[in-house]
Design a protein around this motif. Sequence first.
Motif, short mmCIF file in Angstrom:
data_model
loop_
_atom_site.label_atom_id
_atom_site.label_comp_id
_atom_site.label_asym_id
_atom_site.label_seq_id
_atom_site.Cartn_x
_atom_site.Cartn_y
_atom_site.Cartn_z
N GLN A 144 45.58 -21.18 -4.40
CA GLN A 144 45.48 -22.20 -5.45
C GLN A 144 44.28 -21.98 -6.38
O GLN A 144 44.45 -21.86 -7.59
N GLY A 145 43.10 -21.93 -5.81
CA GLY A 145 41.86 -21.97 -6.58
C GLY A 145 41.74 -20.84 -7.58
O GLY A 145 41.35 -21.06 -8.74
N SER A 146 42.11 -19.62 -7.15
CA SER A 146 41.97 -18.47 -8.05
C SER A 146 42.77 -18.70 -9.32
O SER A 146 42.30 -18.43 -10.42
N ILE A 147 43.99 -19.24 -9.18
CA ILE A 147 44.86 -19.45 -10.35
C ILE A 147 44.23 -20.45 -11.32
O ILE A 147 44.25 -20.25 -12.53
N LEU A 148 43.64 -21.51 -10.78
CA LEU A 148 42.99 -22.51 -11.63
C LEU A 148 41.80 -21.90 -12.36
O LEU A 148 41.59 -22.15 -13.55
N VAL A 149 41.05 -21.05 -11.67
CA VAL A 149 39.91 -20.39 -12.31
C VAL A 149 40.40 -19.47 -13.43
O VAL A 149 39.80 -19.43 -14.52
N PHE A 150 41.50 -18.74 -13.19
CA PHE A 150 42.03 -17.83 -14.23
C PHE A 150 42.35 -18.61 -15.51
O PHE A 150 42.05 -18.15 -16.61
N LEU A 151 42.94 -19.78 -15.33
CA LEU A 151 43.31 -20.60 -16.49
C LEU A 151 42.08 -20.96 -17.31
O LEU A 151 42.05 -20.79 -18.53
N VAL A 152 41.06 -21.44 -16.61
CA VAL A 152 39.83 -21.84 -17.30
C VAL A 152 39.23 -20.62 -18.02
O VAL A 152 38.80 -20.71 -19.18
N LEU A 153 39.22 -19.48 -17.34
CA LEU A 153 38.61 -18.27 -17.91
C LEU A 153 39.27 -17.88 -19.24
O LEU A 153 38.58 -17.56 -20.21
N ILE A 154 40.60 -17.88 -19.28
CA ILE A 154 41.27 -17.42 -20.50
C ILE A 154 40.95 -18.33 -21.68
O ILE A 154 40.62 -17.87 -22.76
N PHE A 155 41.03 -19.65 -21.46
CA PHE A 155 40.75 -20.55 -22.58
C PHE A 155 39.28 -20.50 -22.97
O PHE A 155 38.94 -20.58 -24.15
N ALA A 156 38.40 -20.34 -21.99
CA ALA A 156 36.98 -20.23 -22.31
C ALA A 156 36.73 -18.96 -23.12
O ALA A 156 35.96 -18.97 -24.09
N TYR A 157 37.41 -17.88 -22.77
CA TYR A 157 37.24 -16.63 -23.52
C TYR A 157 37.75 -16.80 -24.95
O TYR A 157 37.09 -16.39 -25.91
N ALA A 158 38.93 -17.42 -25.09
CA ALA A 158 39.49 -17.62 -26.42
C ALA A 158 38.54 -18.46 -27.28
O ALA A 158 38.29 -18.14 -28.45
N PHE A 159 37.96 -19.50 -26.68
CA PHE A 159 37.04 -20.39 -27.39
C PHE A 159 35.79 -19.62 -27.83
O PHE A 159 35.37 -19.66 -28.98
N ARG A 160 35.22 -18.88 -26.89
CA ARG A 160 33.99 -18.13 -27.15
C ARG A 160 34.22 -17.06 -28.23
O ARG A 160 33.38 -16.85 -29.10
N MET A 161 35.37 -16.39 -28.16
CA MET A 161 35.64 -15.32 -29.13
C MET A 161 35.89 -15.89 -30.52
O MET A 161 35.49 -15.29 -31.52
N ASN A 162 36.54 -17.04 -30.60
CA ASN A 162 36.74 -17.65 -31.92
C ASN A 162 35.40 -17.92 -32.58
O ASN A 162 35.22 -17.74 -33.78
N ILE A 189 53.09 -20.56 -16.43
CA ILE A 189 53.35 -19.77 -15.22
C ILE A 189 52.71 -20.46 -14.01
O ILE A 189 53.30 -20.53 -12.94
N ALA A 190 51.48 -20.99 -14.23
CA ALA A 190 50.76 -21.60 -13.11
C ALA A 190 51.51 -22.80 -12.54
O ALA A 190 51.42 -23.08 -11.34
N LEU A 191 52.27 -23.50 -13.39
CA LEU A 191 53.05 -24.64 -12.88
C LEU A 191 53.93 -24.19 -11.72
O LEU A 191 54.08 -24.88 -10.71
#
Lengths: 585, 85
Positions: free
Chosen positions: B57-75, A288-290
């Motif tokens: 721009q920036g908020s969207i990039l931060v959201f991306l990092v947050l989701i993958f970081a959460y998935a990693f941490r929860m695993n 989506i971000a793309l």
Amino acid sequence: MDQFVLNLIVVGATFALYIGIAIWARAGSTAEFYAAGQGVHPVLNGMATGADWMSAASFISMAGIIAFGGYDTSAYLMGWTGGYVLLAMLLAPYLRKFGKFTVPEFIGDRFYSQAARTVAVVCLIIASITYVIGQMTGVGVAFSRFLEVSNTTGLFIGAAIVFMYAVLGGMKGITYTQVAQYVVLIIAYTIPAVFISLNLTGNPIPALGLFSNDVSTGAPILSTLEGLVTDLGFKSYLEQSDTTLNMFLFTVSLMIGTAGLPHVIVRFFTVPKVADARSSAGWALVFIALLYLTAPAVGAMARLNLINTFYPNGVDGQALSLAEIEAGQDASGADLEWVNNWAKTGLLTFDDKNGDGLITYVGNADANELTVNRDIIVLANPEIARLPGWVIALVAAGGLAAALSTAAGLLMAISSAVSHDLIKGQINPNISEKGELMAARVAMAVAIAVATYLGLNPPGFAAQTVALAFGLAAASIFPALMMGIFSKKVNNVGAVAGMLAGLLTTVVYIFLHKGWFFIADTASFSDADPLLLSIKSTSFGAVGAAINFAVAFIVSSITKPVPANVVELVESIRVPKGAGAATGH
Amino acid sequence: MADNSSSNAYWKANIQTILVFLVIWFVCSFGFGILLRPMLAGIGIGGTDLGFWFAQQGSILVFLVLIFAYAFRMNKLDREHGVDE
């Protein structure tokens, strides 16, 4: 080759691809029809979610809204992406663990109440139909342009195609078709953006080009644009004109609406494991971000090119003349045929009010002689930038892919709510599989008919109508899901009262602004009325959600506590272990 | 299902993670993009200011990092508490 023929070839080829995939993967059993057997890889699921998610609102409408609204419209960008963070952390893994097919099923079981399930179905249908109206608006715009017919005819053709398409396959057909649609739509969106960014700034990445310098003047394109719009008397592109409260609430509404929309949540029921539900949300957001990182560049650059087209001699020089538009090219020989083509759809109009032979494009409504519907910006963008014909055809195909995939996903959500939750779950539990599929298809047909009828006089541009749908989902479904997972105190009566309070206040607030059932004459307020703290109808979902939470907690505290078996259910969905495949019964 | 004490501790750790992540989520979108934009007005970027960049721009990039970081941490949490699948 003639542009019209080129459009038909490219759009026809992509349609053949989707329909081919839909037939190849035709749904057999009801389980496959709803949830695609759960064998979908997170990356593919992410792509399909992206296609499902990015509708006519994102593809056709949003960059146009940004082009004219500037900074104020950032809420669309943050709202429609930030919701995925909430989805990944607050809803998706737990709903996957719960392991049923539909959102009303969860609400019905967690709040141990058929009434709650029915109210959830009603909320889902109202939000989804509003959403489909927005899609129909977008489909109408796209078809009217590439078939060169009026907007209304385009809408009817679009409705017929959406119907055939959605009825053909179930979710499985749709999952793989949507992967194909994602690929088509993202290519169609980024290619013209890359060309335009290269032309203007020399930087091939639009998201970086947006903050780069204009190659011809050396000044940043954003400050050039800001200078032009303020010189012409339009509102500032970079500064905030909206109230902070409205912008804040609007962003909240879009975010929690994202996390509450059933057709997106349903995607996370189809991944193999709970851990996959979390990462699927991430993959969805990557895809989506793309588009979302590109959209603000598309908006700003389209506005810049639009102004330059109508002021070939600069904004201080002579404006474009009527004679030049009629001739199809300006004095320097640049092609203006697109202006006439869009004029045919009725979505772009010009009128030499003062009879000076020039088309004056300014912010002052009395003096302005050019009106450009915001929903045409993305589709017209390659023409405005004078890109080759195949790019124009590709964008038409991408816009239709976006609108079709989302409309199909929403219609799936509506039809499964009616056939599975309402008819099989409550009215006639003994219905045969065949009967259930039949009911699902009838529900789809009715939903399309209603959305088409309401789409003839939409309450706003595609993205604005869709924003209303998000407000409705935010106010009704999101809070119920949240409380179902994170609270052991909210009971059946509380949940029903909360959902009804959130839904009704939001529906009434929207109808007071947009007219009852979107009939404009019956509106009592115009948007951003100071009496109502300038909160626009698109932003009210956040307030509706707060009302939902408050009512649910208060009512729960004065009624019977949650029974022990339901407390156990809540505890079990909180841990991933033991999540089997989803079951419908 | 794992025994109750383990899943309680797991749930507490999960809630704590969510709260931390939500604070970052809020500050980088509603904060830098809207409420704190005036404070970032002095930091210029490509013809505008950092607040505008965060909003678009920036908020969207931060959201991306947050989701993958959460998935990693929860695993990791899932395995530590023995509640993974």
